[in-house]
Design an enzyme around this catalytic site. Sequence first.
Site, PDB file in Angstrom:
ATOM      1  N   ASP A 173       0.852  -1.187   0.000  1.00  0.00           N
ATOM      2  CA  ASP A 173       0.000   0.000   0.000  1.00  0.00           C
ATOM      3  C   ASP A 173       0.884   1.231   0.000  1.00  0.00           C
ATOM      4  O   ASP A 173       1.998   1.210   0.523  1.00  0.00           O
ATOM      5  CB  ASP A 173      -0.904   0.020   1.238  1.00  0.00           C
ATOM      6  CG  ASP A 173      -2.182   0.831   0.993  1.00  0.00           C
ATOM      7  OD1 ASP A 173      -3.273   0.215   0.961  1.00  0.00           O
ATOM      8  OD2 ASP A 173      -2.079   2.061   0.817  1.00  0.00           O
TER       9      ASP A 173
ATOM     10  N   ASP B 237       4.330   2.423  -3.777  1.00  0.00           N
ATOM     11  CA  ASP B 237       3.449   3.096  -4.724  1.00  0.00           C
ATOM     12  C   ASP B 237       3.340   2.193  -5.954  1.00  0.00           C
ATOM     13  O   ASP B 237       4.339   1.969  -6.650  1.00  0.00           O
ATOM     14  CB  ASP B 237       4.064   4.463  -5.088  1.00  0.00           C
ATOM     15  CG  ASP B 237       3.252   5.202  -6.145  1.00  0.00           C
ATOM     16  OD1 ASP B 237       2.303   4.607  -6.701  1.00  0.00           O
ATOM     17  OD2 ASP B 237       3.582   6.370  -6.413  1.00  0.00           O
ATOM     18  N   VAL B 238       2.136   1.679  -6.210  1.00  0.00           N
ATOM     19  CA  VAL B 238       1.997   0.693  -7.297  1.00  0.00           C
ATOM     20  C   VAL B 238       2.262   1.279  -8.678  1.00  0.00           C
ATOM     21  O   VAL B 238       2.456   0.547  -9.637  1.00  0.00           O
ATOM     22  CB  VAL B 238       0.612  -0.004  -7.290  1.00  0.00           C
ATOM     23  CG1 VAL B 238       0.465  -0.900  -6.082  1.00  0.00           C
ATOM     24  CG2 VAL B 238      -0.518   1.003  -7.389  1.00  0.00           C
TER      25      VAL B 238
ATOM     26  N   ASN C 186      -6.011  -4.932  -6.065  1.00  0.00           N
ATOM     27  CA  ASN C 186      -7.123  -4.205  -5.469  1.00  0.00           C
ATOM     28  C   ASN C 186      -6.895  -2.694  -5.426  1.00  0.00           C
ATOM     29  O   ASN C 186      -7.849  -1.927  -5.416  1.00  0.00           O
ATOM     30  CB  ASN C 186      -7.347  -4.752  -4.056  1.00  0.00           C
ATOM     31  CG  ASN C 186      -8.141  -3.808  -3.192  1.00  0.00           C
ATOM     32  OD1 ASN C 186      -9.338  -3.621  -3.396  1.00  0.00           O
ATOM     33  ND2 ASN C 186      -7.476  -3.174  -2.232  1.00  0.00           N
TER      34      ASN C 186
ATOM     35  N   TYR D 231     -13.307   6.721 -13.875  1.00  0.00           N
ATOM     36  CA  TYR D 231     -13.340   5.522 -13.036  1.00  0.00           C
ATOM     37  C   TYR D 231     -13.881   4.329 -13.815  1.00  0.00           C
ATOM     38  O   TYR D 231     -13.260   3.265 -13.866  1.00  0.00           O
ATOM     39  CB  TYR D 231     -14.198   5.795 -11.791  1.00  0.00           C
ATOM     40  CG  TYR D 231     -14.266   4.625 -10.851  1.00  0.00           C
ATOM     41  CD1 TYR D 231     -13.186   4.308 -10.024  1.00  0.00           C
ATOM     42  CD2 TYR D 231     -15.408   3.820 -10.790  1.00  0.00           C
ATOM     43  CE1 TYR D 231     -13.241   3.226  -9.168  1.00  0.00           C
ATOM     44  CE2 TYR D 231     -15.474   2.736  -9.928  1.00  0.00           C
ATOM     45  CZ  TYR D 231     -14.392   2.440  -9.122  1.00  0.00           C
ATOM     46  OH  TYR D 231     -14.446   1.371  -8.282  1.00  0.00           O
TER      47      TYR D 231
ATOM     48  N   LYS E  74     -11.746   0.954 -14.941  1.00  0.00           N
ATOM     49  CA  LYS E  74     -12.101  -0.391 -14.467  1.00  0.00           C
ATOM     50  C   LYS E  74     -12.485  -1.296 -15.637  1.00  0.00           C
ATOM     51  O   LYS E  74     -12.266  -2.504 -15.593  1.00  0.00           O
ATOM     52  CB  LYS E  74     -13.238  -0.308 -13.438  1.00  0.00           C
ATOM     53  CG  LYS E  74     -12.806   0.283 -12.088  1.00  0.00           C
ATOM     54  CD  LYS E  74     -11.840  -0.648 -11.343  1.00  0.00           C
ATOM     55  CE  LYS E  74     -11.593  -0.195  -9.909  1.00  0.00           C
ATOM     56  NZ  LYS E  74     -10.637  -1.086  -9.204  1.00  0.00           N
TER      57      LYS E  74
ATOM     58  N   THR F  64     -15.664   1.233   4.203  1.00  0.00           N
ATOM     59  CA  THR F  64     -14.295   1.590   3.854  1.00  0.00           C
ATOM     60  C   THR F  64     -14.034   3.029   4.271  1.00  0.00           C
ATOM     61  O   THR F  64     -14.976   3.768   4.579  1.00  0.00           O
ATOM     62  CB  THR F  64     -14.050   1.463   2.334  1.00  0.00           C
ATOM     63  OG1 THR F  64     -14.906   2.389   1.677  1.00  0.00           O
ATOM     64  CG2 THR F  64     -14.344   0.067   1.837  1.00  0.00           C
TER      65      THR F  64
END
Length: 656
Positions: free
Chosen positions: A439, A459-460, A486, A553, A557, A589
Amino acid sequence: MKSLWDEAKAQTFEGELQRRVYSSRLLGADPSLVLHGGGNTSVKIQERDLFGDVQDLLYVKGSGWDLATIEAKGFAPVRMDSLLRLAELDELTDSEMARQLRLATVEPAAPAPSVEAILHAVLPYRYVDHTHADSIVTITNTPSGERWIRELYGDRVVIIPYVMPGFALAKLCAQLFPEQAHARTVGMVLLNHGLFTFGDTARESYERMISLVSEAEEFLKGKGAWNLPLNRTQRQGEPVGHRISALRTKLSEAAGVPLIVSLREDEALTSFASLPEVGSIATRGPATPDHVLRTKRVPLVGQDVDRYVAAYGEYFQSNSAGAVELKMLDPAPRVVIDPDIGVLAAGRSVGEVEVVGDIYRHTAQIIQRAELLESWQALPEGDIFDVEYWELEQAKLKGGGSRAPFAGEVVVVTGAASGIGRACVESFRARGAAVVGLDINPEVVELSRDASYYGVACDVTDEQALTEAFERAARRFGGVDMLVLNAGVFPPSVRIADLGSDAWSRTIAINATANLSALRIAYPYLRAAPRYGRVVLVGSKNVPAPGPGAAAYSASKAALTQLARITALEWGVDQIRVNVVHPDAVYDTGIWTDEVLRQRAENYGLSVDEYKTKNVLRTEVRSSDVANVIAQLCTLEFAATTGAQVPVDGGNDRVI
Ligand code: ZN
């Protein structure tokens, strides 16, 4: 070594048994005395039974208890008269002995008494302490072990030559102890095995242990056999993740189940692995016989797993000759010493691996000190075999026991610090997996202190950081079997007329492109997974049913979903399964505060509860519901499913 006895603390432990608990924990607190369930202690107490009759009892450590954390109920009360009669028998098999010990126990709920119960009973002292002290096994696993012990202790200890633990050892001690003991006897050394001390009080017995072990440490120092200079290597920091992952595939194949493999990033062990003589000194045997149950007799030095497996088969054949009942254990090594990489521990769970790693850290030190004192000489392989294939241990195997679905497997979860990602950490751990959580939020590192969890702040969208994170995962657990993608962002609602290209690109970068990088980096690891790789991507209800104001978004996705479908097509040949979940309206969340929820509900003219359950099933969808579906998709139940898209949304009429 210093006594940890604290009289004020000890006073809070009232009675003989409680004192026994206190000093047992002191022994257990020092890993150079006992490790992970090793060693045992006892106290002899007189008690009245229900009828008022006085009985002499031996409270002895029960099997399955660890001295470091033992409680009063961890000691089994066994009748002394039965124990002393058993000691008079000429012969007794260890399984019959274990049965008789059970029968002589006066508390039905007590754990099984230690197999050394008879030995504790025949020593004529109230308190008896037994450890596998590093310094004692260092000195006694040398060609002149007995002579060194005499030089060190004179006649203050009784010396018992090595014999198999259990009835044979109790019998030998019952015979030799009275012959050698006298008023100044304070201990008993079991060659190649460990040390006993005893006394009238818990403190006397414990402090004799500490003082005898301290003398042994001083003795080693005096012989120049204590300090171990580090053998510096130049290879620090080089990536080794893929080599470890390939090794894990071979080890798991040998074991017949996936194994966790962990590089022990410990300077002393890395130094040991790079010693020129490691191939010789590391392959002579364990420090004390019962370590064989955890580490096997010898480590694999190098990477030739096939040769190790063949040699293990020969060892089993030649030592089990005649014993038709014996079942060969899996032949995979539990310690691998690669001079280029370091020392790796292997096991069926992270728990097993931690035990193996701890034992080997001590073993490497013991071996090197014995070499400095004289020469490391472990017991002959036949003696070690007898303990490895001890009837009592074989009986435990027949019990079997069920394995968790992901035992020995590793999952990497992105976006693990909160929401669905965090719930995935729990779902996979509950199914027995070792979990690596990534994360951008550094809190991911502290998510759990359990050894089966490893958090990496990352950091992805940074490919370098992502590559490093997978390398660290492979060093810690041996590879990657499952990947949960995710991490993502949910940008504020913007109509297309106002949607800037930067906001669009940023969403695409995190929700789509970063996952392409993760898939590419994970691929060689997933391909090496012993039970084939599995990937689950977290899509969104917005893929089949987009909404106004969420163009970036929904498009990101959708791109992710299409990426997943192509991945499923391309990686099917590697047996890697790739599936997608489409959650919706998961409100437990971080972003959904009570205030935000209240406002949203008001906009629809609904109560918060009505708003949360605005779906076909009228049910609230929680992070854990999504995480459970994700984990379940990775189980063998879904072995024939790839390229699927599973809604987790309580039922949505636009999706249905
Ligand atoms: Zn022992």
